[in-house]
Motif scaffolding. Structure first.
Motif, PDB file in Angstrom:
ATOM      1  N   GLU A 394      33.607  23.551  43.784  1.00 39.09           N
ATOM      2  CA  GLU A 394      32.728  23.100  44.855  1.00 39.09           C
ATOM      3  C   GLU A 394      31.289  23.556  44.683  1.00 39.09           C
ATOM      4  OE1 GLU A 394      34.177  23.888  48.718  1.00 39.09           O
ATOM      5  OE2 GLU A 394      36.020  22.760  48.460  1.00 39.09           O
ATOM      6  N   LEU A 395      31.067  24.759  44.186  1.00 37.10           N
ATOM      7  CA  LEU A 395      29.685  25.213  44.050  1.00 37.10           C
ATOM      8  C   LEU A 395      28.934  24.449  42.975  1.00 37.10           C
ATOM      9  CD1 LEU A 395      29.822  29.073  44.584  1.00 37.10           C
ATOM     10  CD2 LEU A 395      28.900  27.310  46.093  1.00 37.10           C
ATOM     11  N   PHE A 396      29.657  23.821  42.055  1.00 40.14           N
ATOM     12  CA  PHE A 396      29.001  22.931  41.098  1.00 40.14           C
ATOM     13  C   PHE A 396      28.766  21.560  41.715  1.00 40.14           C
ATOM     14  CE2 PHE A 396      29.692  19.441  38.055  1.00 40.14           C
ATOM     15  CZ  PHE A 396      28.535  19.570  37.311  1.00 40.14           C
ATOM     16  N   THR A 397      29.815  20.957  42.283  1.00 41.72           N
ATOM     17  CA  THR A 397      29.696  19.579  42.764  1.00 41.72           C
ATOM     18  C   THR A 397      28.821  19.471  44.006  1.00 41.72           C
ATOM     19  OG1 THR A 397      31.721  19.801  44.081  1.00 41.72           O
ATOM     20  CG2 THR A 397      31.956  19.000  41.826  1.00 41.72           C
ATOM     21  N   GLN A 398      28.770  20.534  44.831  1.00 48.74           N
ATOM     22  CA  GLN A 398      28.027  20.472  46.083  1.00 48.74           C
ATOM     23  C   GLN A 398      26.734  21.282  46.026  1.00 48.74           C
ATOM     24  OE1 GLN A 398      29.483  18.384  48.505  1.00 48.74           O
ATOM     25  NE2 GLN A 398      30.794  18.037  46.732  1.00 48.74           N
ATOM     26  N   GLN A 399      26.232  21.589  44.847  1.00 44.75           N
ATOM     27  CA  GLN A 399      25.077  22.486  44.743  1.00 44.75           C
ATOM     28  C   GLN A 399      23.812  21.899  45.344  1.00 44.75           C
ATOM     29  OE1 GLN A 399      23.473  22.790  40.552  1.00 44.75           O
ATOM     30  NE2 GLN A 399      25.421  21.773  40.091  1.00 44.75           N
ATOM     31  N   LEU A 400      23.745  20.587  45.495  1.00 47.28           N
ATOM     32  CA  LEU A 400      22.564  19.965  46.095  1.00 47.28           C
ATOM     33  C   LEU A 400      22.788  19.566  47.542  1.00 47.28           C
ATOM     34  CD1 LEU A 400      21.522  17.678  43.112  1.00 47.28           C
ATOM     35  CD2 LEU A 400      20.616  19.924  43.712  1.00 47.28           C
ATOM     36  N   ALA A 401      23.981  19.880  48.075  1.00 45.29           N
ATOM     37  CA  ALA A 401      24.302  19.447  49.432  1.00 45.29           C
ATOM     38  C   ALA A 401      23.960  20.492  50.477  1.00 45.29           C
ATOM     39  CB  ALA A 401      25.791  19.102  49.530  1.00 45.29           C
ATOM     40  N   GLY A 402      23.776  21.741  50.077  1.00 39.62           N
ATOM     41  CA  GLY A 402      23.517  22.803  51.036  1.00 39.62           C
ATOM     42  C   GLY A 402      22.041  23.077  51.242  1.00 39.62           C
ATOM     43  N   ARG A 406      22.128  28.243  49.089  1.00 34.80           N
ATOM     44  CA  ARG A 406      23.098  27.894  48.063  1.00 34.80           C
ATOM     45  C   ARG A 406      22.409  27.839  46.705  1.00 34.80           C
ATOM     46  NH1 ARG A 406      27.901  25.622  50.092  1.00 34.80           N
ATOM     47  NH2 ARG A 406      28.309  24.643  48.093  1.00 34.80           N
ATOM     48  N   PRO A 407      23.117  28.274  45.661  1.00 36.92           N
ATOM     49  CA  PRO A 407      22.502  28.242  44.328  1.00 36.92           C
ATOM     50  C   PRO A 407      22.403  26.815  43.810  1.00 36.92           C
ATOM     51  CG  PRO A 407      24.784  28.958  44.174  1.00 36.92           C
ATOM     52  CD  PRO A 407      24.469  28.855  45.637  1.00 36.92           C
ATOM     53  N   SER A 408      21.510  26.603  42.868  1.00 39.15           N
ATOM     54  CA  SER A 408      21.343  25.300  42.244  1.00 39.15           C
ATOM     55  C   SER A 408      21.181  25.497  40.745  1.00 39.15           C
ATOM     56  CB  SER A 408      20.135  24.560  42.831  1.00 39.15           C
ATOM     57  OG  SER A 408      18.950  25.306  42.616  1.00 39.15           O
ATOM     58  N   GLY A 409      21.132  24.408  40.012  1.00 41.58           N
ATOM     59  CA  GLY A 409      20.988  24.490  38.564  1.00 41.58           C
ATOM     60  C   GLY A 409      22.251  24.935  37.850  1.00 41.58           C
ATOM     61  N   ILE A 410      23.412  24.804  38.501  1.00 38.77           N
ATOM     62  CA  ILE A 410      24.681  25.235  37.904  1.00 38.77           C
ATOM     63  C   ILE A 410      25.153  24.163  36.932  1.00 38.77           C
ATOM     64  CG2 ILE A 410      27.070  25.866  38.397  1.00 38.77           C
ATOM     65  CD1 ILE A 410      26.095  26.720  41.198  1.00 38.77           C
ATOM     66  N   ASN A 480      27.168  14.784  42.702  1.00 40.68           N
ATOM     67  CA  ASN A 480      25.909  14.117  43.011  1.00 40.68           C
ATOM     68  C   ASN A 480      25.197  13.649  41.750  1.00 40.68           C
ATOM     69  OD1 ASN A 480      22.872  14.037  43.743  1.00 40.68           O
ATOM     70  ND2 ASN A 480      23.895  14.173  45.726  1.00 40.68           N
ATOM     71  N   ARG A 481      24.589  12.475  41.851  1.00 46.22           N
ATOM     72  CA  ARG A 481      23.930  11.863  40.693  1.00 46.22           C
ATOM     73  C   ARG A 481      22.734  12.666  40.201  1.00 46.22           C
ATOM     74  NH1 ARG A 481      22.187   9.035  45.195  1.00 46.22           N
ATOM     75  NH2 ARG A 481      19.918   8.765  45.437  1.00 46.22           N
ATOM     76  N   GLN A 482      22.185  13.575  41.038  1.00 46.50           N
ATOM     77  CA  GLN A 482      21.007  14.332  40.646  1.00 46.50           C
ATOM     78  C   GLN A 482      21.341  15.577  39.833  1.00 46.50           C
ATOM     79  OE1 GLN A 482      18.887  15.103  44.275  1.00 46.50           O
ATOM     80  NE2 GLN A 482      18.381  12.953  44.626  1.00 46.50           N
ATOM     81  N   ILE A 483      22.629  15.885  39.693  1.00 42.87           N
ATOM     82  CA  ILE A 483      23.025  17.020  38.860  1.00 42.87           C
ATOM     83  C   ILE A 483      22.753  16.676  37.398  1.00 42.87           C
ATOM     84  CG2 ILE A 483      25.027  18.387  38.122  1.00 42.87           C
ATOM     85  CD1 ILE A 483      26.139  18.121  40.928  1.00 42.87           C
ATOM     86  N   GLU A 484      22.445  17.703  36.625  1.00 42.54           N
ATOM     87  CA  GLU A 484      22.111  17.524  35.214  1.00 42.54           C
ATOM     88  C   GLU A 484      23.147  16.652  34.511  1.00 42.54           C
ATOM     89  OE1 GLU A 484      22.565  18.289  31.086  1.00 42.54           O
ATOM     90  OE2 GLU A 484      23.725  19.529  32.466  1.00 42.54           O
ATOM     91  N   ALA A 509      34.368   8.787  43.045  1.00 44.95           N
ATOM     92  CA  ALA A 509      33.323   8.476  44.017  1.00 44.95           C
ATOM     93  C   ALA A 509      31.990   8.533  43.273  1.00 44.95           C
ATOM     94  CB  ALA A 509      33.329   9.501  45.147  1.00 44.95           C
ATOM     95  N   ASP A 510      31.256   7.470  43.267  1.00 42.74           N
ATOM     96  CA  ASP A 510      31.496   6.145  43.762  1.00 42.74           C
ATOM     97  C   ASP A 510      30.746   5.194  42.853  1.00 42.74           C
ATOM     98  OD1 ASP A 510      28.685   6.197  44.707  1.00 42.74           O
ATOM     99  OD2 ASP A 510      29.520   7.609  46.144  1.00 42.74           O
ATOM    100  N   TRP A 511      30.658   3.895  43.157  1.00 45.52           N
ATOM    101  CA  TRP A 511      30.074   2.924  42.240  1.00 45.52           C
ATOM    102  C   TRP A 511      28.561   3.097  42.118  1.00 45.52           C
ATOM    103  CZ3 TRP A 511      30.708   0.383  38.130  1.00 45.52           C
ATOM    104  CH2 TRP A 511      29.959  -0.747  37.793  1.00 45.52           C
ATOM    105  N   LYS A 512      27.832   3.027  43.226  1.00 46.64           N
ATOM    106  CA  LYS A 512      26.378   3.169  43.129  1.00 46.64           C
ATOM    107  C   LYS A 512      25.770   3.731  44.407  1.00 46.64           C
ATOM    108  CE  LYS A 512      25.335  -1.727  44.168  1.00 46.64           C
ATOM    109  NZ  LYS A 512      24.657  -2.936  43.680  1.00 46.64           N
ATOM    110  N   GLN A 513      26.456   4.755  44.944  1.00 46.53           N
ATOM    111  CA  GLN A 513      25.906   5.462  46.098  1.00 46.53           C
ATOM    112  C   GLN A 513      25.515   6.874  45.677  1.00 46.53           C
ATOM    113  OE1 GLN A 513      29.363   4.092  48.529  1.00 46.53           O
ATOM    114  NE2 GLN A 513      27.818   3.514  50.024  1.00 46.53           N
ATOM    115  N   SER A 514      25.755   7.879  46.511  1.00 52.29           N
ATOM    116  CA  SER A 514      25.227   9.215  46.214  1.00 52.29           C
ATOM    117  C   SER A 514      25.841   9.830  44.966  1.00 52.29           C
ATOM    118  CB  SER A 514      25.458  10.133  47.419  1.00 52.29           C
ATOM    119  OG  SER A 514      26.846  10.227  47.713  1.00 52.29           O
ATOM    120  N   ASN A 515      27.108   9.517  44.666  1.00 48.69           N
ATOM    121  CA  ASN A 515      27.772  10.043  43.470  1.00 48.69           C
ATOM    122  C   ASN A 515      27.881   8.978  42.387  1.00 48.69           C
ATOM    123  OD1 ASN A 515      28.746  12.781  44.536  1.00 48.69           O
ATOM    124  ND2 ASN A 515      29.517  11.360  46.068  1.00 48.69           N
TER     125      ASN A 515
END
Length: 766
Positions: A394-402, A406-410, A480-484, A509-515
């Motif tokens: 979760e801390l990898f997949t949700q790093q931009l949601a908090g 929360r840490p980022s760049g994971i 999230n699509r914004q993860i590296e 998740a998903d075709w062309k939304q947030s993920n």
């Protein structure tokens, strides 16, 4: 799973005062009689004495579980305590291996518990869910004498009847704990009956739902923007065999007892199902975010039943394979035991209308694997699929949601190439600092941001599936699509490998939304995702972009082809409109000529009748006059002899002149009508010639354009011969598209499908 121990620990503040008991079996508090329930998780806590100072370098070495600090403790005491949770079943034992390092020598209490779950109808009451501990192994430390003397395995515990074990530890000496447990079967528990053998029809249907992608969520489906023909064509080309639609139906339903679904929403979904069927894609139609059902299952049951009856009645006879998902697992926050009777009633209603409809059913707590043992499905129904959900790690997949805490760049998998600075870790709470420490130090195979937890989830689900013969499906995993990009691709690859190893179906998740999987602006998948999910399958050529070394010529060629396609459509539309005008004018002229001919016939007939009448009158007069009277001009100046009949002579002479005059007028009228008819026919012939000329003018430019299209195709084929192998598939696709448009334009035949009528259809005689 990171949030599970947080939820479990919030309500346990009263435990801090009783952790001093070591190596003893604690009696139930308050002497309460509690309702029993099958345990879904095992829990143990670690408490160190104050002289130990802290437990550091905590990590999971094996098994599926979570580690965390106890948030209800004072911040100064939190470094001396840990809590662990791991899923268990009653039919097999599961283990968790944990390691920690004490700062100083002292004593650590291992407190064996069970899951915490309140009884909604009773104040301060919780369910008794017993855990049987089959093995407690300590390496790097020693059991205190009193604990070693009293320890007799298996040990039984639950949340209000803990079993505490004392462990002596040394400074900076890592301690490894290996604990094995399973759920105790409560009195009156009835084991769900496994399916005797796979159903061939169900097995065949399931083959259509192996690799899917979520297409839309909630209002995105209603607003549009997803679910176009291009979307479904792209989904099919990429290699997916089905899509998932999650709809908040309950927000678009009317009042009871019918609870009608809004017709616009039904029409929109029906349109999407038709597009999916044209691409031979299966569809899983689900219900999303039904909070009222989780809070009041009995009260919301009539609405829930009405929902699925309407969906079955409206879409059950569609062309493509359609499955239902009663509740989307990623939004299912309900209690599994409370939802079981809701599922049973709903499945009974669906089976009354469609006995062989595939239905996805999820356990509560967001489709957690730990809830599998509490899910009760109708016996003997082979058309059920259990849908699970996880965003591990979760801390990898949700790093931009908090937020900022929360840490980022994971990256995935850890550890990172460069250590994270201490300054960036300082604002984090203790749990996040522990996680980041493990992330920076542990190798990839047991890194918290790595594939070990994913593999554990897949193995646990497969064991349950094998036990009961029920297929399992993991839904809505993604990040999230914004993860590296490279980490994101490795994460998707890790999930796909783990699920394929266990033979489990999935949907991302998903075709062309947030993920998003698909980059709409580039006309291609997000970087690395196609190779991660469909290794060995050649990627589909991008719709717009091309290889960097030759992108400009190809962009120009693609633009030309699209312009040609638009021109074909425009020309065909204009030609059709002009042809329709010509057809209308021709029909009007034909009708005018018909009315003219009919009028001429009536006038001619009337004049002929009148002339014959006058002629007869003249003959009658001639026969009645005396024989001596000569037909000579009447001399009006001569004297009239009344006795000899002068008046008769005058009357007879007048009638003769009148008859001659009427005959002259009749002839002149007939001649005039003939001239008008000839004039009309000449005009019709002239306008017909003009129409033929117009048609020829329409035909010539279109034929010129057809020749231009054919020449352009020939030019592209020449380009294809010169381009490298990496660009061949793109040009072939575009040539095929242009040929298809050309064939469509030729087949429509806007100028050749109608021929002018012969001249006689306009009343013209050649």
């Amino acid at each position: 799973m990171l949030s599970q121990w947080k939820a479990a620990g919030v309500c346990h503040g009263f435990l801090l005062g009783v952790v001093l008991a070591q190596g003893t079996l604690c009696t139930p508090l308050l002497g309460q009689t509690n309702q029993t329930r099958l345990a879904s998780e095992a829990r143990f806590d670690l408490y160190a004495t104050t002289n130990v100072l802290a437990l550091q370098q905590v990590e999971i070495l094996g098994g599926l579980g979570t580690l965390g600090r106890l948030p209800w403790m004072k911040p100064a005491d939190q470094p001396r305590a840990l809590s662990a949770l791991f899923p268990i079943t009653h039919f097999t034992s599961n283990e968790l291996v944990v390691r920690f390092t004490p700062v100083e020598a002292g004593r650590v209490t291992l407190s064996l518990l069970g899951p915490y779950e309140r009884i909604p109808t009773e104040k301060e009451a919780i369910y008794q869910a017993d855990v049987l501990w089959d093995l407690i192994d300590v390496a790097g430390g020693q059991l205190v004498p009193e604990s070693a003397a009293l320890l007799r395995l298996p040990v039984r515990s639950w949340f209000r009847q803990r079993y505490d074990v004392g462990i002596s530890v040394q400074a900076r000496q890592p301690v490894t704990l290996r604990l094995v447990a399973h759920a105790a079967v409560p009195a009156g528990y009835e084991e769900p009956k496994p399916l005797s053998e796979p159903d061939p029809v169900a097995t065949k249907l399931l083959q259509r739902f192996q690799h899917g992608v979520s297409l839309a969520y909630g209002n995105d489906l209603v607003r549009g923007g997803v679910g176009s023909d291009e979307d479904f064509a792209g989904i099919r080309r990429e290699g997916f065999d089905h899509v998932r639609l999650s709809v908040a139906w309950q927000l678009q339903m009317g009042a009871g007892p019918e609870y009608p679904i809004h017709p616009e929403l039904l029409a929109r979904v029906e349109e999407i199902l038709g597009r999916a069927a044209r691409q031979e894609l299966g569809v899983i139609l689900g219900c999303q975010d039904y909070d009222g059902l989780y809070q009041n299952p009995g009260g919301e049951l009539p609405r829930f039943l009405a929902l699925w009856k309407q969906l079955e009645a409206r879409f059950g006879g569609g062309a493509g394979p359609l499955a239902f998902e009663l509740i989307t697992p990623s939004s299912n926050r309900g209690s599994t035991p409370l939802l079981n009777p809701v599922y049973a009633a709903t499945l009974k209603a669906i089976r009354g209308m469609s006995p062989q409809r595939l239905v996805w059913v999820s356990p509560g707590r967001l489709g957690s694997v730990s809830e599998l043992s509490r899910l009760r499905l109708p016996e003997g129904d082979p058309f059920l699929v259990v849908s699970l959900h996880s965003r591990e790690p979760e801390l990898f997949t949700q790093q931009l949601a908090g937020g900022p805490g929360r840490p980022s760049g994971i990256r995935f998998p850890g550890p990172p190439d460069a250590p994270v600075s201490a300054d960036s870790l300082a604002p984090l709470d203790l749990n996040l600092r522990d996680w980041m420490a493990r992330y920076q130090a542990a190798p990839a195979d047991r890194n918290p941001s790595g594939p070990s937890g994913i593999r554990g989830l897949a193995r646990f689900a497969k064991e349950w599936s094998r036990r009961y013969g029920r297929p399992v499906y993991f839904s809505d995993w993604g990040c999230n699509r914004q993860i590296e990009a490279s980490s994101r691709a490795r994460y998707y690859g890790a999930w796909r490998e783990a699920l394929e190893r266990e033979g489990l179906a999935w949907g991302i998740a998903d075709w062309k939304q947030s993920n998003r999987y698909w980059d709409d602006s580039a006309g291609q998948p997000m970087v690395g995702l196609h190779e991660a999910l469909f290794p060995g399958r050649p990627p589909v050529p991008p719709a717009v972009a091309a290889p960097a070394e030759s992108s400009e010529p190809f962009r120009n060629a693609i633009k030309e082809l699209r312009d040609l396609q638009k021109q074909i459509a425009t020309d065909g539309r204009k030609s059709t409109e002009e042809l329709a005008v010509l057809r209308q004018r021709a029909a009007e002229m034909q009708e005018e000529a018909r009315r003219s001919r009919q009028g001429s016939r009536w006038v001619s007939g009337g004049l002929i009748v009148l002339a014959m009448g006058l002629l007869g009158l003249g003959l009658f007069v001639i026969r009645r006059r005396p024989q001596s009277l000569a037909l000579e001009p009447l001399d009006l100046a001569a004297p009239v002899d009344a006795a000899t009949g002068g008046a008769v002579a005058v009357r007879q002479g007048t009638m003769a002149h009148l008859a001659r005059l009427m005959m002259d007028k009749l002839v002149m009228r007939l001649l005039s009508d003939r001239r008008e008819t000839d004039k009309l026919q000449t005009q019709a012939a002239r306008e017909l010639a003009e129409m033929e000329q117009r048609l020829e003018q329409l035909r010539a430019p279109i034929q010129d354009r057809m020749r231009a299209y054919e020449k352009r195709i020939a030019d592209l084929e020449e380009d294809l011969a010169r381009k490298g192998e990496e660009n061949r598939e793109l040009i072939r696709t575009k040539i095929a598209l242009t040929r298809e448009r050309l064939a469509s334009a030729q087949a429509s035949g806007p100028v050749d499908e109608w021929k002018p009528s012969p001249m006689e259809n306009f009343g013209v005689r050649e």
